[in-house]
Design a protein around this motif. Structure first.
Motif, short mmCIF file in Angstrom:
data_model
loop_
_atom_site.label_atom_id
_atom_site.label_comp_id
_atom_site.label_asym_id
_atom_site.label_seq_id
_atom_site.Cartn_x
_atom_site.Cartn_y
_atom_site.Cartn_z
N PHE A 1 45.20 22.17 13.66
CA PHE A 1 45.61 23.24 14.57
C PHE A 1 44.55 23.44 15.66
O PHE A 1 44.87 23.73 16.82
N SER B 1 46.47 29.11 13.76
CA SER B 1 45.98 28.76 12.42
C SER B 1 45.51 30.00 11.68
O SER B 1 45.78 30.18 10.49
N GLY C 1 53.29 25.75 9.07
CA GLY C 1 52.66 24.73 9.91
C GLY C 1 53.58 23.56 10.18
O GLY C 1 53.67 23.06 11.31
#
Length: 447
Positions: free
Chosen positions: A159, A168, A212
């Motif tokens: 990230f 993140s 993510g």
């Protein structure tokens, strides 16, 4: 495409800290919810359950080591490609590395589930029936989320490379907060014991990993996202080699934790293992600044190395050493002030575990004076795509020096020899770092 990564601009001390701040915050928060896990287990289950969590730590450290190796090793190569303006190649490498990490996690999950019993016996869980049962329960649950654990840890670095360190942090906050809430619900309210602690941790891993994955599938507003990738075994190998120092560090932590546990079982007993666990938790709280800063600025170093901006490299190195040096003094002072109070959260004041941990921590904390420079120097060479030097530093620092001390000092001076091992290793390592920094300064032109 607009410049959204933030690694391309000229950086001052202020902008470096601003860029690294979200990553530092991620590391700090991870350490906080890790120690909250320990507090819930110690306070609402028992010290044997806390020792069980530490018995499993060598296996957890292995999984973490693989993830960090792939994340940091590939991050440097991907950021270097971005610095060379080869963005499509960077995306292909990024996608292939994340997929490889997930597959490795599946292999670990299956192999670990088959061989977990004998492994736990080897690691000392067989010292008592209750210790083995606690450890087995905890281990089985965490192993089942190994693929997502690897992906989650890789994303903490990637990230940053994608220019999204704040995202993140947000995702980590969501996962960690869920972990803490579920710790209370499962352990205190529902009285699920060690099983509740493992389930809370597992869910806290699943959430940021899935978020993510969804982000990199959907988003197209940064330079990195999932795309059709080419199977490239050479980039996987180079990522492993380049990130080998980070893997060595965490594999060594696995071996060292095992050595600590076995020595404590021999010299003191289960209470000694619980004391070591508490001190490791305290270390998690006091040292994330070093790793967070190093991981945060590594993509900037790699990018400027790729674009051959030596003026910027010199500036980054100078500012980084000033920050790391100052932070080391602050962390050491904080450890002396706060260490006993944090220990008291997990072991009642005056208890045997409390006294063991407190007496050992005064010695153990000396290593914080040197740990920051050692961590940054190792990450520096990883960012410069010199995994060999980074691995040498990590191998000596986290394995050779520590194990040599553990194999000798306790049998000469007793339990204090166990506590001295880490500070001694950090002191010897800072001399190794100084040697390589001066030897390679002209090659990389960082000062």
């Amino acid at each position: 495409m607009n410049n959204t990564t933030g690694i391309e601009k000229e950086h001052t001390m202020k902008s470096l800290l601003a860029y690294a701040a979200p990553t530092i915050s991620v590391m700090v928060f991870v350490s906080i919810y890790t120690i909250v896990d320990g507090i819930f287990v110690a306070r609402f289950v028992n010290s044997t359950a806390l020792a069980a969590v530490n018995i499993f730590m060598p296996i957890y450290a292995l999984i973490f080591a693989i993830a960090l190796m792939l994340g940091t090793g590939s991050s440097a190569l991907i950021a270097k490609k971005m610095g060379e303006n080869k963005y499509q190649e960077a995306r292909s490498h990024f996608t292939f590395i994340v997929l490889s990490g997930f597959v490795l996690g599946l292999i670990i999950m299956l192999a670990g589930s088959i061989f977990i019993g004998p492994l736990l016996e080897l690691f000392g869980a067989g010292a008592s029936t209750s210790l083995f049962d606690y450890t087995l329960t905890y281990a089985k649950i965490i192993l089942w989320v190994s693929p997502l654990l690897i992906v989650q840890i890789m994303f903490e670095t990637l990230f940053v490379t994608a220019g999204k360190p704040k995202l993140s942090l947000v995702i980590t906050l969501i996962g960690g907060s869920t972990n803490i809430v579920l710790d209370y619900l499962f352990i205190v309210v529902m009285e699920m014991g060690i099983k509740g602690a493992a389930l809370a941790t597992a869910i806290g891993i699943i959430i940021p990993a899935v978020l993510g994955i969804l982000y990199f599938f959907v988003s197209r507003n940064s330079h990195l996202y999932f795309t059709k990738c080419k199977v490239d075994w050479s980039i996987l190998l180079r990522s492993c080699i380049n990130g080998s120092s980070e893997m060595v560090t965490n594999l060594s932590a696995s071996v060292i934790t095992l050595a600590f546990n076995l020595l404590m079982l021999e010299f003191i007993g289960v209470e000694g293992v619980a004391a070591v666990t508490i001190i490791l938790y305290v270390m998690f709280v006091l040292t994330p600044f070093f790793m967070g800063y190093s991981v945060g600025v590594a993509p900037i170093i790699s990018y400027n190395y790729g674009s051959q901006n030596t003026v910027q490299l010199k500036r980054i190195f100078k500012h980084s050493m000033i920050f790391i040096g100052g932070s080391s003094l602050v962390v050491f002072a904080s450890s002396l002030l706060l260490g006993p109070y944090i220990i008291q959260l997990m072991a009642g004041k005056g208890s045997e575990v409390y006294e063991i941990a407190k007496s050992g921590f005064w010695i153990f904390s000396i290593g914080f004076l040197f740990l920051g420079v050692n961590t940054f120097t190792s990450m520096l060479f990883t960012a410069l795509s010199n995994g060999k030097i980074s691995a040498i530093i990590s191998l000596l620092r986290t394995l050779v020096f520590v194990l040599t001390a553990l194999w000798s000092l306790p049998f000469i001076i007793g339990v204090n020899g166990i506590w001295i091992a880490v500070p001694l290793a950090e002191f010897l390592s800072i001399m190794v770092c100084a040697f390589f920094l001066f030897k390679k300064r002209k090659v990389y032109q960082y000062f």
